[in-house]
Design a protein around this motif. Structure first.
Motif, short mmCIF file in Angstrom:
data_model
loop_
_atom_site.label_atom_id
_atom_site.label_comp_id
_atom_site.label_asym_id
_atom_site.label_seq_id
_atom_site.Cartn_x
_atom_site.Cartn_y
_atom_site.Cartn_z
N ALA A 86 0.83 -1.21 0.00
CA ALA A 86 0.00 0.00 0.00
C ALA A 86 0.86 1.26 0.00
CB ALA A 86 -0.94 -0.01 1.21
N ALA A 87 1.95 1.24 0.78
CA ALA A 87 2.81 2.42 0.88
C ALA A 87 3.54 2.69 -0.43
CB ALA A 87 3.81 2.25 2.02
N GLN A 88 4.06 1.63 -1.08
CA GLN A 88 4.81 1.86 -2.30
C GLN A 88 3.92 2.34 -3.44
OE1 GLN A 88 5.17 0.07 -5.44
NE2 GLN A 88 3.33 -1.14 -5.06
N ARG A 89 2.64 1.99 -3.39
CA ARG A 89 1.73 2.52 -4.41
C ARG A 89 1.54 4.03 -4.25
NH1 ARG A 89 -3.17 -1.97 -4.96
NH2 ARG A 89 -1.88 -3.62 -5.86
N ARG A 90 1.45 4.49 -3.01
CA ARG A 90 1.34 5.93 -2.78
C ARG A 90 2.64 6.64 -3.18
NH1 ARG A 90 -1.67 4.06 1.87
NH2 ARG A 90 0.25 3.96 3.10
N ILE A 91 3.79 6.04 -2.84
CA ILE A 91 5.07 6.65 -3.23
C ILE A 91 5.23 6.65 -4.73
CG2 ILE A 91 7.57 6.42 -3.04
CD1 ILE A 91 7.18 5.23 -0.28
N GLN A 92 4.83 5.58 -5.39
CA GLN A 92 4.94 5.50 -6.84
C GLN A 92 4.06 6.54 -7.52
OE1 GLN A 92 4.99 1.52 -8.72
NE2 GLN A 92 3.39 2.26 -10.08
N ALA A 93 2.85 6.73 -7.02
CA ALA A 93 1.98 7.76 -7.57
C ALA A 93 2.58 9.15 -7.41
CB ALA A 93 0.60 7.70 -6.90
N PHE A 94 3.26 9.38 -6.29
CA PHE A 94 3.92 10.67 -6.07
C PHE A 94 5.09 10.86 -7.02
CE2 PHE A 94 7.40 12.92 -3.88
CZ PHE A 94 6.81 14.16 -3.74
N LEU A 95 5.85 9.79 -7.27
CA LEU A 95 7.01 9.88 -8.16
C LEU A 95 6.62 10.13 -9.61
CD1 LEU A 95 9.23 7.00 -6.74
CD2 LEU A 95 9.49 9.45 -6.34
N LEU A 96 5.37 9.85 -9.97
CA LEU A 96 4.91 10.04 -11.35
C LEU A 96 4.28 11.41 -11.58
CD1 LEU A 96 3.37 6.52 -12.07
CD2 LEU A 96 5.58 7.41 -12.82
N PHE A 97 4.31 12.29 -10.57
CA PHE A 97 3.78 13.63 -10.75
C PHE A 97 4.64 14.41 -11.75
CE2 PHE A 97 1.49 13.94 -6.42
CZ PHE A 97 0.37 13.36 -6.99
N ASP A 98 4.02 15.45 -12.34
CA ASP A 98 4.73 16.28 -13.32
C ASP A 98 5.87 17.02 -12.66
OD1 ASP A 98 2.94 15.48 -15.27
OD2 ASP A 98 1.58 17.16 -14.91
N GLU A 99 6.93 17.22 -13.45
CA GLU A 99 8.10 17.94 -12.96
C GLU A 99 8.29 19.23 -13.74
OE1 GLU A 99 11.51 15.49 -13.11
OE2 GLU A 99 10.68 13.91 -11.82
N SER A 100 8.98 20.16 -13.11
CA SER A 100 9.31 21.42 -13.77
C SER A 100 10.59 21.20 -14.57
CB SER A 100 9.51 22.53 -12.73
OG SER A 100 9.88 23.73 -13.35
N GLU A 101 10.45 21.09 -15.89
CA GLU A 101 11.56 20.73 -16.75
C GLU A 101 11.85 21.84 -17.76
OE1 GLU A 101 10.62 17.06 -18.54
OE2 GLU A 101 10.88 15.88 -16.70
N ARG A 102 13.02 21.79 -18.31
CA ARG A 102 13.42 22.69 -19.39
C ARG A 102 13.84 21.83 -20.58
NH1 ARG A 102 11.65 25.38 -15.88
NH2 ARG A 102 12.38 27.41 -15.13
N ASP A 103 13.41 22.23 -21.77
CA ASP A 103 13.85 21.54 -22.97
C ASP A 103 14.18 22.59 -24.02
OD1 ASP A 103 11.39 22.45 -23.80
OD2 ASP A 103 10.42 20.50 -23.68
N ASN A 104 14.34 22.15 -25.28
CA ASN A 104 14.77 23.08 -26.32
C ASN A 104 13.68 24.06 -26.72
OD1 ASN A 104 13.05 21.33 -27.55
ND2 ASN A 104 14.49 20.61 -29.11
N ARG A 105 12.45 23.86 -26.23
CA ARG A 105 11.40 24.82 -26.53
C ARG A 105 11.43 26.00 -25.57
NH1 ARG A 105 6.55 20.74 -25.94
NH2 ARG A 105 7.79 20.40 -24.07
N LEU A 106 12.02 25.81 -24.39
CA LEU A 106 12.05 26.86 -23.38
C LEU A 106 13.47 26.96 -22.84
CD1 LEU A 106 9.39 27.64 -20.74
CD2 LEU A 106 11.78 27.70 -20.11
N LEU A 107 14.13 28.08 -23.08
CA LEU A 107 15.49 28.29 -22.62
C LEU A 107 15.53 29.54 -21.76
CD1 LEU A 107 17.57 27.55 -25.85
CD2 LEU A 107 17.12 26.03 -23.93
N SER A 108 16.19 29.43 -20.62
CA SER A 108 16.33 30.57 -19.72
C SER A 108 17.79 30.68 -19.32
CB SER A 108 15.46 30.39 -18.48
OG SER A 108 15.65 31.45 -17.57
N ARG A 109 18.40 31.85 -19.57
CA ARG A 109 19.81 32.04 -19.29
C ARG A 109 19.99 33.29 -18.44
NH1 ARG A 109 22.46 31.01 -25.31
NH2 ARG A 109 21.82 28.84 -25.51
#
Length: 453
Positions: free
Chosen positions: A332-355
């Motif tokens: 039961a606990a690892q299912r809750r942790i796994q669901a948390f690990l699959l949440f969206d992340e704040s990422e940067r790719d070639n469409r969005l560049l910040s310098r």
């Protein structure tokens, strides 16, 4: 704040005998006896294999590999198994000679009982040999059991640190949209409760070498989610006088949760009853059958049966049942942790560049001929050519065809009703929305202040 002085761990230089009998801990115990208490500076530094960063890196690497292999359905259990490999089972092999010694000891005891029978022909040296063997078997069995407990506890602690570190690193990468999907209470529950389930499971994993079917409750998660939403929206609840409605909702969920816990505790009570009455009930049935069928009572049979039944009560009835319960809780606990690990992340790719200024300066100063261009590009600039942006794939909300440039001194106002997407546009510029098409370029240093502090 004072920093902790380094205190090297004596386990690194301990010999095999000291490792086996835990003699390397003796100086710490002596210091505690003299001082009456231990300060944090008295504790030893962790060994390199027990560093949280090391264990977290191993588990995180396997989790990322699992997400690449199965992007649609990654499994935290498979990532955990790949991290642990065969180490817990190899530690459990120590229990094989331990169990053999526990079975051999009552058998030798029955042979020793012949020496005390009337008109016994057993020589004295033979009896002393049996006594020595029984004592040595008890001694070696204790050493094996304590060493196995030490190894499996250390390994379980390292896996708990890995789980906690994995949750913490994921927390640092969460997008603002994912932060609204989980409350601070749920995150605290993941770290303080769910991450410890792997430790409790590994302690008795070697008594669970069978396949099990399981079921786990979710009422506690539902209550925590409802309470977090109520606390977060307390002003709205007060304004519309929704106290009674939410009170009934929380009471209903809480009543179901208590009923579920009552059923669980009832089964636990029955299990504990069998643990402490298993031997007595078995002997009662045994003696009843012997009296019914007129079977002669044998003291040697009583001795060996008593020892084996007590050992089976500890190994099978108590440890096995506890291992089953801990394993179900871990699922039961690892299912809750796994669901948390699959949440969206704040990422940067070639469409969005910040310098930032320093990054631009370091890149441009490599070419001396472009010094004037360096000074020009260091001014803050925003270029936005947004074709489409959504929080959820195939969702109803969508930002479309937003094009603008922002130079120093420009004032840009975004006007619209509640829910029009003003904050979503700003979060798109910072890369919080993962589903978007187009290009965003941000040169310089920027600061985004959300509506909620």
């Amino acid at each position: 704040m004072s920093t902790r002085s380094p205190n090297p761990n004596p386990l690194l230089n301990a010999n095999k005998c000291s490792r086996l009998f835990q003699g390397w801990v003796s100086p710490l115990i002596s210091k505690c006896r003299k001082q009456g208490t231990l300060d944090i500076s008295d504790l030893y530094e962790p060994t390199p294999d027990c560093e949280s960063a090391t264990m977290t890196h191993k588990l995180e690497t396997q989790w990322f590999a699992e997400m690449r292999r199965n992007p649609d359905n990654p499994s935290l259990i498979r990532a955990t198994i790949c991290t642990m490999r065969w180490e817990p089972l190899l530690i459990g092999l120590i229990l094989i000679p331990y169990e053999f010694f526990n079975i051999l000891q009552p058998i030798l005891l029955t042979f020793l009982m012949k020496f005390f029978e009337p008109c016994s022909t057993m020589p004295t040296w033979h009896a002393w040999l049996l006594v020595t063997a029984i004592v040595l078997i008890s001694f070696f069995a204790s050493i094996l059991f304590n060493y196995e407990v030490y190894l499996i506890n250390t390994f379980a602690l390292k896996m708990r640190l890995a789980y906690s570190g994995l949750i913490f690193r994921k927390l640092l990468r969460l997008s603002s949209h994912a932060f609204h999907s989980i409350s601070s209470g749920e995150i605290t529950n993941l770290l303080s409760n769910d991450a410890t389930k792997i430790e409790m499971t590994l302690l008795l994993i070697n008594y669970l070498w069978v396949s099990l079917s399981f079921w786990h409750p979710t009422l506690t998660d539902q209550r925590i989610k409802i309470m977090s939403e109520i606390i977060k929206s307390m002003r709205i609840v007060k304004m519309y006088c929704w106290e009674m409605a939410f009170d009934k909702k929380v009471r209903h969920v809480r009543r179901r949760e208590i009923t579920q816990y009552m059923c669980t505790l009832t089964f636990d009570s029955i299990q504990m009853l069998f643990v402490y009455t298993y031997t007595d009930v078995t002997f009662l049935m045994m003696y009843g059958a012997m009296w019914w069928f007129n079977i002669r009572f044998d003291t040697r049979f009583f001795a060996i049966a008593s020892c084996l039944l007590v050992h089976l009560r500890l190994a099978v009835v108590h440890f096995f049942s506890a291992a089953v319960k801990d394993f179900v809780h871990y699922i039961a606990a690892q299912r809750r942790i796994q669901a948390f690990l699959l949440f969206d992340e704040s990422e940067r790719d070639n469409r969005l560049l910040s310098r930032s200024h320093s990054e631009l300066a370091n890149k441009e100063t490599n070419n001396e001929s472009s010094m004037s261009k360096t000074i020009q590009t260091q001014s803050p600039t925003v270029f936005c050519n947004l074709e489409r942006a959504q929080w959820e794939k195939n969702g109803s909300f969508c930002l479309k065809n937003i094009v603008f440039d922002a130079e120093p001194g420009d004032l840009i106002c975004i006007i619209g009703p509640v829910g029009a997407g003003k904050s979503s546009l700003l979060q798109t510029l910072t890369g919080e929305i993962a589903i978007f098409d187009g290009k965003v370029r941000m040169h310089g240093s920027f600061c985004y202040v959300p509506q909620e502090s």
